[in-house]
Design a protein around this motif. Structure first.
Motif, short mmCIF file in Angstrom:
data_model
loop_
_atom_site.label_atom_id
_atom_site.label_comp_id
_atom_site.label_asym_id
_atom_site.label_seq_id
_atom_site.Cartn_x
_atom_site.Cartn_y
_atom_site.Cartn_z
N ARG A 181 0.81 -1.22 0.00
CA ARG A 181 0.00 0.00 0.00
C ARG A 181 0.84 1.27 0.00
NH1 ARG A 181 -3.90 -2.78 4.21
NH2 ARG A 181 -5.06 -4.07 2.77
N VAL A 182 1.67 1.39 -0.99
CA VAL A 182 2.51 2.57 -1.17
C VAL A 182 1.75 3.55 -2.06
CG1 VAL A 182 4.71 3.40 -2.09
CG2 VAL A 182 4.61 1.18 -0.93
N ALA A 183 1.67 4.81 -1.63
CA ALA A 183 0.93 5.81 -2.41
C ALA A 183 1.58 7.19 -2.28
CB ALA A 183 -0.52 5.88 -1.95
N ILE A 184 1.45 7.96 -3.34
CA ILE A 184 1.87 9.36 -3.36
C ILE A 184 0.62 10.19 -3.66
CG2 ILE A 184 3.25 11.10 -4.61
CD1 ILE A 184 5.00 9.24 -2.99
N ALA A 185 0.45 11.30 -2.96
CA ALA A 185 -0.68 12.20 -3.20
C ALA A 185 -0.70 12.60 -4.68
CB ALA A 185 -0.56 13.44 -2.33
N PRO A 186 -1.88 12.64 -5.28
CA PRO A 186 -1.97 12.92 -6.72
C PRO A 186 -1.20 14.15 -7.19
CG PRO A 186 -4.09 12.21 -5.92
CD PRO A 186 -3.20 12.36 -4.71
N SER A 189 8.18 8.67 -5.28
CA SER A 189 7.91 7.24 -5.08
C SER A 189 9.19 6.47 -4.79
CB SER A 189 7.21 6.63 -6.30
OG SER A 189 5.95 7.19 -6.47
N TYR A 190 10.23 6.77 -5.53
CA TYR A 190 11.52 6.10 -5.30
C TYR A 190 11.99 6.36 -3.88
CZ TYR A 190 16.39 4.73 -5.87
OH TYR A 190 17.61 4.13 -5.71
N TYR A 191 11.92 7.61 -3.45
CA TYR A 191 12.33 7.97 -2.09
C TYR A 191 11.47 7.26 -1.05
CZ TYR A 191 13.13 10.68 2.12
OH TYR A 191 13.41 11.05 3.41
N LEU A 192 10.17 7.24 -1.28
CA LEU A 192 9.25 6.61 -0.33
C LEU A 192 9.55 5.12 -0.18
CD1 LEU A 192 5.52 7.45 -0.06
CD2 LEU A 192 6.27 5.12 0.15
N VAL A 193 9.71 4.42 -1.30
CA VAL A 193 9.97 2.98 -1.26
C VAL A 193 11.31 2.69 -0.60
CG1 VAL A 193 10.37 0.90 -2.67
CG2 VAL A 193 8.47 2.45 -3.23
N LYS A 233 -0.24 -6.25 -12.07
CA LYS A 233 0.40 -6.19 -13.39
C LYS A 233 -0.05 -4.96 -14.17
CE LYS A 233 1.01 -11.16 -13.53
NZ LYS A 233 0.56 -12.46 -14.08
N ALA A 234 -1.28 -4.50 -13.93
CA ALA A 234 -1.81 -3.32 -14.62
C ALA A 234 -1.21 -2.02 -14.08
CB ALA A 234 -3.33 -3.28 -14.49
N ASN A 235 -0.53 -2.07 -12.94
CA ASN A 235 0.02 -0.86 -12.32
C ASN A 235 1.46 -0.66 -12.82
OD1 ASN A 235 0.65 1.30 -10.71
ND2 ASN A 235 -0.15 0.39 -8.84
N LYS A 236 1.56 -0.24 -14.06
CA LYS A 236 2.86 -0.15 -14.73
C LYS A 236 3.77 0.92 -14.11
CE LYS A 236 1.28 -2.33 -18.90
NZ LYS A 236 1.45 -3.65 -18.36
N ILE A 237 3.20 1.98 -13.62
CA ILE A 237 4.02 3.03 -13.01
C ILE A 237 4.69 2.50 -11.74
CG2 ILE A 237 3.96 5.28 -11.87
CD1 ILE A 237 1.73 6.03 -13.90
N ALA A 238 3.91 1.85 -10.87
CA ALA A 238 4.49 1.29 -9.64
C ALA A 238 5.53 0.23 -9.98
CB ALA A 238 3.39 0.71 -8.76
N PHE A 239 5.24 -0.62 -10.96
CA PHE A 239 6.19 -1.66 -11.37
C PHE A 239 7.52 -1.03 -11.77
CE2 PHE A 239 8.20 -4.43 -14.49
CZ PHE A 239 8.24 -5.63 -13.79
N LYS A 240 7.45 0.06 -12.52
CA LYS A 240 8.67 0.75 -12.96
C LYS A 240 9.46 1.29 -11.76
CE LYS A 240 10.19 4.37 -16.11
NZ LYS A 240 9.78 5.39 -17.08
N VAL A 241 8.76 1.87 -10.78
CA VAL A 241 9.43 2.38 -9.58
C VAL A 241 10.12 1.25 -8.83
CG1 VAL A 241 9.08 3.43 -7.31
CG2 VAL A 241 7.91 4.38 -9.31
N TYR A 242 9.39 0.15 -8.61
CA TYR A 242 9.96 -0.97 -7.85
C TYR A 242 11.18 -1.55 -8.56
CZ TYR A 242 5.59 -0.71 -5.23
OH TYR A 242 4.53 -0.28 -4.47
N THR A 243 11.12 -1.64 -9.88
CA THR A 243 12.25 -2.13 -10.65
C THR A 243 13.45 -1.19 -10.51
OG1 THR A 243 10.75 -3.20 -12.21
CG2 THR A 243 13.00 -2.85 -12.96
N LYS A 244 13.18 0.11 -10.55
CA LYS A 244 14.26 1.09 -10.39
C LYS A 244 14.92 0.97 -9.01
CE LYS A 244 15.16 6.04 -10.79
NZ LYS A 244 14.57 7.36 -11.01
N VAL A 245 14.15 0.66 -7.98
CA VAL A 245 14.69 0.48 -6.64
C VAL A 245 15.56 -0.78 -6.57
CG1 VAL A 245 14.06 0.01 -4.22
CG2 VAL A 245 12.86 1.79 -5.50
N GLY A 246 15.28 -1.77 -7.43
CA GLY A 246 16.06 -3.00 -7.44
C GLY A 246 15.24 -4.27 -7.25
N PHE A 247 13.92 -4.14 -7.11
CA PHE A 247 13.06 -5.31 -6.99
C PHE A 247 13.04 -6.06 -8.32
CE2 PHE A 247 11.50 -2.84 -3.46
CZ PHE A 247 11.07 -3.79 -2.54
#
Length: 168
Positions: free
Chosen positions: A91-96, A104-108, A132-146
């Protein structure tokens, strides 16, 4: 607030604190439709739920909730749960109005670091599910190293989600 001002936020201007009950109605307001709420919170959340119902859905046993503030404004939220040897994020979220600014990167990474500190650095992995439909979050998690992984024995796979791991 002007987006040009927001785009210049330094992470040193952000404060991380344990979430308080007054944070949750603000958090709830960030989801303007059922699809966005589902992608963030999963099937246990009902769109247009009362504040009390939202709060009950949010309180999962053993999860720590952290709120991220820019001055006095709630700008981010995330949860984690410690297990034997690993932590699980959710349940990671950033205000709109703060989305798209790299927060997001900093938060994660902050959630991961907080879990490591609380576990006295005994965790070796951090896991999470992302739709899988949450492509933006997937990109952030991948950038973090997940990385996408097969859930270990005893962890339930969710067909609409990627199970991801960050290993230290």
């Amino acid at each position: 607030m002007d987006k040009n001002i927001i785009s210049r936020i330094e992470t040193t201007d952000l404060e991380i604190r344990p979430s308080q009950e007054h944070d949750f109605p603000v958090l709830k307001s960030w989801f303007s439709n059922a699809k966005d709420l589902l992608l963030w919170g999963g099937a246990s959340f009902r769109y247009a739920a009362s504040d009390e119902e939202f709060l009950r859905s949010l309180h999962k046993k053993g999860y720590k909730a952290l709120s991220f503030y820019y001055h006095s404004e709630l700008v981010g939220f995330g949860q984690y749960q410690l297990h034997q040897g690993y932590a699980h994020l959710g349940r990671v979220a950033i205000a709109p109005k703060f989305q798209g600014m790299g927060l997001s990167y900093y938060l994660v990474t902050s959630l991961v670091e907080q879990a490591k500190i609380e576990s006295v650095h005994s965790i070796k992995q951090v896991s999470l599910y992302v739709y899988k439909a949450n492509k933006i979050a997937f990109k952030v998690y991948t950038k973090v190293g997940f990385e996408v992984a097969v859930p270990p024995k005893g962890i339930t796979a969710i067909p609409a989600c990627h199970f991801m791991l960050l290993t230290f």
